[in-house]
Design a protein around this motif. Sequence first.
Motif, PDB file in Angstrom:
ATOM      1  N   CYS A 174       0.740  -1.412  -0.082  1.00 20.87           N
ATOM      2  CA  CYS A 174      -0.083   0.292  -0.306  1.00 20.87           C
ATOM      3  C   CYS A 174       0.828   1.089  -0.095  1.00 20.87           C
ATOM      4  CB  CYS A 174      -0.922  -0.156   1.416  1.00 20.87           C
ATOM      5  SG  CYS A 174      -2.497  -1.610   0.725  1.00 20.87           S
ATOM      6  N   LEU A 175       2.501   1.742   0.588  1.00 18.90           N
ATOM      7  CA  LEU A 175       2.942   2.824   0.642  1.00 18.90           C
ATOM      8  C   LEU A 175       3.444   2.375  -0.796  1.00 18.90           C
ATOM      9  CD1 LEU A 175       5.068   4.095   1.931  1.00 18.90           C
ATOM     10  CD2 LEU A 175       6.789   2.728   1.638  1.00 18.90           C
ATOM     11  N   LEU A 176       3.268   1.794  -1.798  1.00 14.91           N
ATOM     12  CA  LEU A 176       4.254   1.516  -3.446  1.00 14.91           C
ATOM     13  C   LEU A 176       2.996   2.173  -4.157  1.00 14.91           C
ATOM     14  CD1 LEU A 176       5.648  -1.977  -3.758  1.00 14.91           C
ATOM     15  CD2 LEU A 176       6.648   0.492  -3.190  1.00 14.91           C
ATOM     16  N   GLU A 177       1.678   1.823  -3.107  1.00  7.77           N
ATOM     17  CA  GLU A 177       0.378   2.351  -3.887  1.00  7.77           C
ATOM     18  C   GLU A 177       0.233   3.977  -3.878  1.00  7.77           C
ATOM     19  OE1 GLU A 177      -3.335   0.639  -2.633  1.00  7.77           O
ATOM     20  OE2 GLU A 177      -4.080   1.008  -4.609  1.00  7.77           O
ATOM     21  N   ASN A 178       0.516   3.922  -2.120  1.00 11.52           N
ATOM     22  CA  ASN A 178       0.613   5.613  -2.347  1.00 11.52           C
ATOM     23  C   ASN A 178       1.108   6.061  -2.801  1.00 11.52           C
ATOM     24  OD1 ASN A 178      -1.678   5.277  -0.645  1.00 11.52           O
ATOM     25  ND2 ASN A 178      -0.661   5.274   1.199  1.00 11.52           N
ATOM     26  N   THR A 179       2.480   5.989  -3.225  1.00 13.13           N
ATOM     27  CA  THR A 179       3.869   6.303  -3.798  1.00 13.13           C
ATOM     28  C   THR A 179       3.275   6.461  -5.173  1.00 13.13           C
ATOM     29  OG1 THR A 179       4.968   5.039  -2.567  1.00 13.13           O
ATOM     30  CG2 THR A 179       5.747   6.202  -4.691  1.00 13.13           C
ATOM     31  N   LEU A 180       3.114   5.876  -5.922  1.00 20.65           N
ATOM     32  CA  LEU A 180       2.900   5.686  -7.455  1.00 20.65           C
ATOM     33  C   LEU A 180       1.214   6.773  -7.106  1.00 20.65           C
ATOM     34  CD1 LEU A 180       2.779   4.467 -10.210  1.00 20.65           C
ATOM     35  CD2 LEU A 180       1.578   3.393  -9.958  1.00 20.65           C
ATOM     36  N   LYS A 181       0.670   7.088  -6.596  1.00 18.36           N
ATOM     37  CA  LYS A 181      -0.587   8.245  -6.776  1.00 18.36           C
ATOM     38  C   LYS A 181      -0.361   9.109  -6.787  1.00 18.36           C
ATOM     39  CE  LYS A 181      -5.559   8.470  -5.675  1.00 18.36           C
ATOM     40  NZ  LYS A 181      -6.642   8.887  -4.889  1.00 18.36           N
ATOM     41  N   LEU A 182       0.942   9.385  -5.692  1.00 23.46           N
ATOM     42  CA  LEU A 182       1.075  10.672  -5.493  1.00 23.46           C
ATOM     43  C   LEU A 182       1.779  11.026  -6.695  1.00 23.46           C
ATOM     44  CD1 LEU A 182       1.541  10.345  -1.423  1.00 23.46           C
ATOM     45  CD2 LEU A 182       0.178  12.125  -2.775  1.00 23.46           C
ATOM     46  N   ALA A 183       2.522   9.656  -7.277  1.00 21.34           N
ATOM     47  CA  ALA A 183       3.585  10.751  -8.206  1.00 21.34           C
ATOM     48  C   ALA A 183       2.610  10.877  -9.377  1.00 21.34           C
ATOM     49  CB  ALA A 183       4.533   9.146  -8.580  1.00 21.34           C
ATOM     50  N   GLU A 184       1.240  10.170  -9.764  1.00 22.95           N
ATOM     51  CA  GLU A 184       0.513  10.353 -10.936  1.00 22.95           C
ATOM     52  C   GLU A 184      -0.443  11.853 -10.647  1.00 22.95           C
ATOM     53  OE1 GLU A 184      -1.503   6.891 -11.170  1.00 22.95           O
ATOM     54  OE2 GLU A 184      -0.585   6.206 -12.846  1.00 22.95           O
ATOM     55  N   ASN A 185      -0.436  12.238  -9.840  1.00 19.89           N
ATOM     56  CA  ASN A 185      -1.021  13.976  -8.820  1.00 19.89           C
ATOM     57  C   ASN A 185       0.053  14.949  -9.025  1.00 19.89           C
ATOM     58  OD1 ASN A 185      -3.272  12.530  -8.187  1.00 19.89           O
ATOM     59  ND2 ASN A 185      -3.009  12.606  -5.935  1.00 19.89           N
ATOM     60  N   ARG A 186       1.546  14.546  -9.149  1.00 22.74           N
ATOM     61  CA  ARG A 186       2.551  15.298  -9.215  1.00 22.74           C
ATOM     62  C   ARG A 186       2.313  15.661 -11.044  1.00 22.74           C
ATOM     63  NH1 ARG A 186       8.143  14.227  -7.926  1.00 22.74           N
ATOM     64  NH2 ARG A 186       8.475  16.977  -7.777  1.00 22.74           N
ATOM     65  N   MET A 187       2.420  14.633 -11.172  1.00 21.73           N
ATOM     66  CA  MET A 187       2.311  14.283 -12.981  1.00 21.73           C
ATOM     67  C   MET A 187       1.004  15.618 -13.610  1.00 21.73           C
ATOM     68  SD  MET A 187       5.997  13.503 -13.917  1.00 21.73           S
ATOM     69  CE  MET A 187       5.511  14.416 -12.393  1.00 21.73           C
TER      70      MET A 187
END
Length: 292
Positions: free
Chosen positions: A276-289
């Motif tokens: 879930c940490l990885l899932e959160n990281t990817l979600k925040l990365a997509e939001n940043r982009m």
Amino acid sequence: MLVLDGKIVSQLLKTEISQKVTEFKAKYHRTPGLGVIIVGNNPASHVYVRNKEIACKNVGMNSIKWDFPEDISEDDLVKQIKKMNELKDVDAFLVQMPLPQHINTDKILDAIDPLKDADGLHPYNLGMLWVNRQIVAPCTPWGVIRILKHYEISIAGKNCVVVGRSQIVGKPMAHLLTQADGTVTIVHSRTKNISDFTRQADIVVVAAGKKHLMGKNDFKVGSVIIDVGIHGSGLSSSDQREKSKISGDVRFDELQGWVSAATPVPGGVGPMTIACLLENTLKLAENRMKIC
Ligand code: NAD
């Protein structure tokens, strides 16, 4: 009794994340990055951080680790967090807990940019969760929801009891179960006759941090038991003897033939937390982009 296998569920989630990371790289021509800040020499913390680095690598993400001595001042740590807030290659990061006693955890969490808050523990993200506008949720309770979903254990209309009211597990857990239409009770160290509550519950999430606190007589026949607790060293994860010493808040061996499903320790909630940490990281990365 169905054993709710967090290793299998987390592996499925990691495979899904890995595919999404590949798509992310193709779309944005960069690699999502998770930052980790670790303070001091707590061996367990170093093992957790190492596991996070390996997990990142396995799904194709970068990981960046900043290691600081035990005696770093609170002000200096805040300065370092602010630096990481600005680091372009880091999409999300966390500060490994627990921190040394002279450092105020709330101050540290407050300093993290909420848009890079991998653990979902910044008050902004907890607030967003509370008003049903989840950006990222704290990894452990979110992992519990994912396990229940995977095994198609419905929460709606169920009597749920959460044992423990910590900021990182108990409280967000209770909220996520409420959001999924469960009828939720929180019990804690000051609750009298806890088993009067847990014996009524269809789903019990135990996150008290007390080894082997509960056994079959605390639960209703046919109920679902989620054990969040982790006790024992288990530090050299490659050593099977060490691994077998790890146990949870629940006496798992008693549950067979009594409850309908339960998570083991190890191999239940633990692996879900990292996924879930990885899932959160990817979600925040997509939001940043999207906002860049
Ligand atoms: P914590 O110590 O911050 O909170 C424990 C909570 O349990 C408190 O609210 C306290 O009131 C309650 N409690 C304590 N003794 C109790 C008792 N006898 N009866 C009922 N309630 C009691 O702990 P935490 O950070 O929420 O973690 C709980 C456990 O989960 C720990 O064992 C921790 O190691 C584990 N944990 C596991 C993961 C994971 O990935 N599986 C992640 C985080 C925490």
